[in-house]
Design a protein around this motif. Structure first.
Motif, mmCIF file in Angstrom:
data_model
loop_
_atom_site.group_PDB
_atom_site.id
_atom_site.type_symbol
_atom_site.label_atom_id
_atom_site.label_comp_id
_atom_site.label_asym_id
_atom_site.label_seq_id
_atom_site.Cartn_x
_atom_site.Cartn_y
_atom_site.Cartn_z
ATOM 1 N N ASP A 89 21.078 36.860 -73.056
ATOM 2 C CA ASP A 89 21.397 35.652 -73.810
ATOM 3 C C ASP A 89 20.264 34.629 -73.755
ATOM 4 N N ARG A 90 19.603 34.524 -72.597
ATOM 5 C CA ARG A 90 18.614 33.469 -72.362
ATOM 6 C C ARG A 90 17.172 33.856 -72.646
ATOM 7 N N LEU A 91 16.831 35.115 -72.471
ATOM 8 C CA LEU A 91 15.428 35.513 -72.631
ATOM 9 C C LEU A 91 14.851 35.208 -74.018
ATOM 10 N N PRO A 92 15.587 35.409 -75.106
ATOM 11 C CA PRO A 92 14.991 35.076 -76.410
ATOM 12 C C PRO A 92 14.568 33.605 -76.511
ATOM 13 N N GLN A 93 15.318 32.717 -75.891
ATOM 14 C CA GLN A 93 14.940 31.300 -75.907
ATOM 15 C C GLN A 93 13.657 31.072 -75.112
ATOM 16 N N LEU A 94 13.514 31.792 -74.001
ATOM 17 C CA LEU A 94 12.303 31.654 -73.201
ATOM 18 C C LEU A 94 11.095 32.249 -73.931
ATOM 19 N N VAL A 95 11.310 33.331 -74.653
ATOM 20 C CA VAL A 95 10.224 33.912 -75.453
ATOM 21 C C VAL A 95 9.726 32.879 -76.455
ATOM 22 N N ASN A 96 10.644 32.206 -77.112
ATOM 23 C CA ASN A 96 10.267 31.186 -78.100
ATOM 24 C C ASN A 96 9.557 30.006 -77.465
ATOM 25 N N GLN A 97 9.918 29.659 -76.236
ATOM 26 C CA GLN A 97 9.332 28.519 -75.558
ATOM 27 C C GLN A 97 7.954 28.825 -74.971
ATOM 28 N N ALA A 98 7.728 30.045 -74.563
ATOM 29 C CA ALA A 98 6.457 30.404 -73.920
ATOM 30 C C ALA A 98 5.294 30.212 -74.892
ATOM 31 N N THR A 99 4.176 29.703 -74.366
ATOM 32 C CA THR A 99 3.000 29.493 -75.208
ATOM 33 C C THR A 99 1.898 30.501 -74.897
ATOM 34 N N PHE A 100 1.885 31.041 -73.704
ATOM 35 C CA PHE A 100 0.879 32.031 -73.297
ATOM 36 C C PHE A 100 1.309 33.378 -73.864
ATOM 37 N N ASN A 101 0.459 33.974 -74.701
ATOM 38 C CA ASN A 101 0.831 35.190 -75.424
ATOM 39 C C ASN A 101 1.258 36.318 -74.487
ATOM 40 N N ASN A 102 0.558 36.514 -73.374
ATOM 41 C CA ASN A 102 0.928 37.595 -72.456
ATOM 42 C C ASN A 102 2.274 37.329 -71.787
ATOM 43 N N LEU A 103 2.618 36.071 -71.613
ATOM 44 C CA LEU A 103 3.942 35.725 -71.087
ATOM 45 C C LEU A 103 5.011 36.081 -72.108
ATOM 46 N N LYS A 104 4.758 35.746 -73.366
ATOM 47 C CA LYS A 104 5.704 36.113 -74.429
ATOM 48 C C LYS A 104 5.940 37.625 -74.442
ATOM 49 N N VAL A 128 21.047 30.890 -61.030
ATOM 50 C CA VAL A 128 19.581 30.982 -61.048
ATOM 51 C C VAL A 128 19.081 31.083 -62.486
ATOM 52 N N ILE A 129 19.733 31.889 -63.285
ATOM 53 C CA ILE A 129 19.329 32.045 -64.685
ATOM 54 C C ILE A 129 19.494 30.716 -65.427
ATOM 55 N N GLU A 130 20.599 30.032 -65.188
ATOM 56 C CA GLU A 130 20.829 28.732 -65.824
ATOM 57 C C GLU A 130 19.804 27.706 -65.352
ATOM 58 N N GLU A 131 19.517 27.702 -64.059
ATOM 59 C CA GLU A 131 18.509 26.793 -63.508
ATOM 60 C C GLU A 131 17.148 27.055 -64.152
ATOM 61 N N ALA A 132 16.796 28.313 -64.315
ATOM 62 C CA ALA A 132 15.523 28.665 -64.950
ATOM 63 C C ALA A 132 15.462 28.084 -66.361
ATOM 64 N N HIS A 133 16.529 28.276 -67.098
ATOM 65 C CA HIS A 133 16.568 27.773 -68.466
ATOM 66 C C HIS A 133 16.472 26.246 -68.492
ATOM 67 N N ASN A 134 17.167 25.586 -67.589
ATOM 68 C CA ASN A 134 17.157 24.125 -67.557
ATOM 69 C C ASN A 134 15.821 23.542 -67.111
ATOM 70 N N GLN A 135 15.069 24.278 -66.306
ATOM 71 C CA GLN A 135 13.801 23.768 -65.799
ATOM 72 C C GLN A 135 12.645 23.913 -66.780
ATOM 73 N N VAL A 136 12.820 24.750 -67.764
ATOM 74 C CA VAL A 136 11.759 24.915 -68.753
ATOM 75 C C VAL A 136 11.724 23.668 -69.621
ATOM 76 N N ILE A 137 10.562 23.086 -69.676
ATOM 77 C CA ILE A 137 10.397 21.831 -70.410
ATOM 78 C C ILE A 137 10.136 22.151 -71.879
ATOM 79 N N PHE A 138 11.074 21.815 -72.714
ATOM 80 C CA PHE A 138 10.924 22.073 -74.140
ATOM 81 C C PHE A 138 10.185 20.908 -74.780
ATOM 82 N N SER A 159 5.802 24.253 -68.717
ATOM 83 C CA SER A 159 6.836 25.127 -69.267
ATOM 84 C C SER A 159 6.556 26.585 -68.929
ATOM 85 N N ASP A 160 5.332 27.031 -69.192
ATOM 86 C CA ASP A 160 4.985 28.423 -68.906
ATOM 87 C C ASP A 160 5.095 28.733 -67.418
#
Length: 168
Positions: free
Chosen positions: A34-49, A88-98, A106-107
């Motif tokens: 559920d959460r990984l697609p949002q993190l993919v969209n947020q990541a800016t470093f191509n290798n992280l994506k 932990v998954i929710e915390e990860a999502h909340n800590q990513v600075i959009f 963010s990365d």
């Protein structure tokens, strides 16, 4: 001490604990998908994506393997008792600075929490692997071992991406 543990370990108890812990891992993977697609969209470093996309694909494959175990055992996964992993998954999502101005923060937040999540999965999969080897029906062990190998590889991948990102 060892003999006390072995005396209290019945195959029924082991199976019950195995199903419960397998359910926790499965539910964590549901949250991840559920959460990984949002993190993919947020990541800016191509290798992280790319690492996040690979992790998402691997997580979906692992979910199929876990569903297969439940089917072989003629069990259903429990949909509760996974608060720790979900937290932990929710915390990860909340800590990513959009915020477009804070790419590095963010990365690095994504990398930090993915390392935590992957390592939790490695530990859980290792424990499940030990239990599966004690169960009478051995195909469980092979499927759990495959999941363990995948999460170990992904933990290494995120470590590698973090090193690469910090060197850029």
């Amino acid at each position: 001490m060892k003999s006390q543990a072995n005396q209290s370990l019945s195959s029924i108890k082991l199976r019950t604990v195995f199903i419960k812990q397998l359910s926790i891992l499965y539910n964590a993977k549901v949250s991840l998908t559920d959460r990984l697609p949002q993190l993919v969209n947020q990541a800016t470093f191509n290798n992280l994506k790319m690492a996040l996309e690979e992790d998402l694909d691997d997580t979906k494959r692992q979910m199929i393997a876990l569903k297969t175990i439940f089917k072989l055992m003629q069990e259903s996964w429990l949909t509760h008792d996974c608060l720790g992993m979900n937290a932990v998954i929710e915390e990860a999502h909340n800590q990513v600075i959009f915020n477009d101005d804070k790419h590095f923060e963010s990365d690095m937040s994504i990398l930090f929490y993915m390392a935590v999540i992957e390592n939790l999965q490695v530990g859980a999969s290792q424990m499940l692997n030990m239990m599966a080897l004690k169960l009478v029906y051995q195909p469980y062990a092979q499927l759990v071992r495959e999941c363990l190998d995948i999460v170990k590889d992904n933990a290494s991948l995120f470590h590698f991406v973090a090193e690469e990102y910090l060197q850029s």
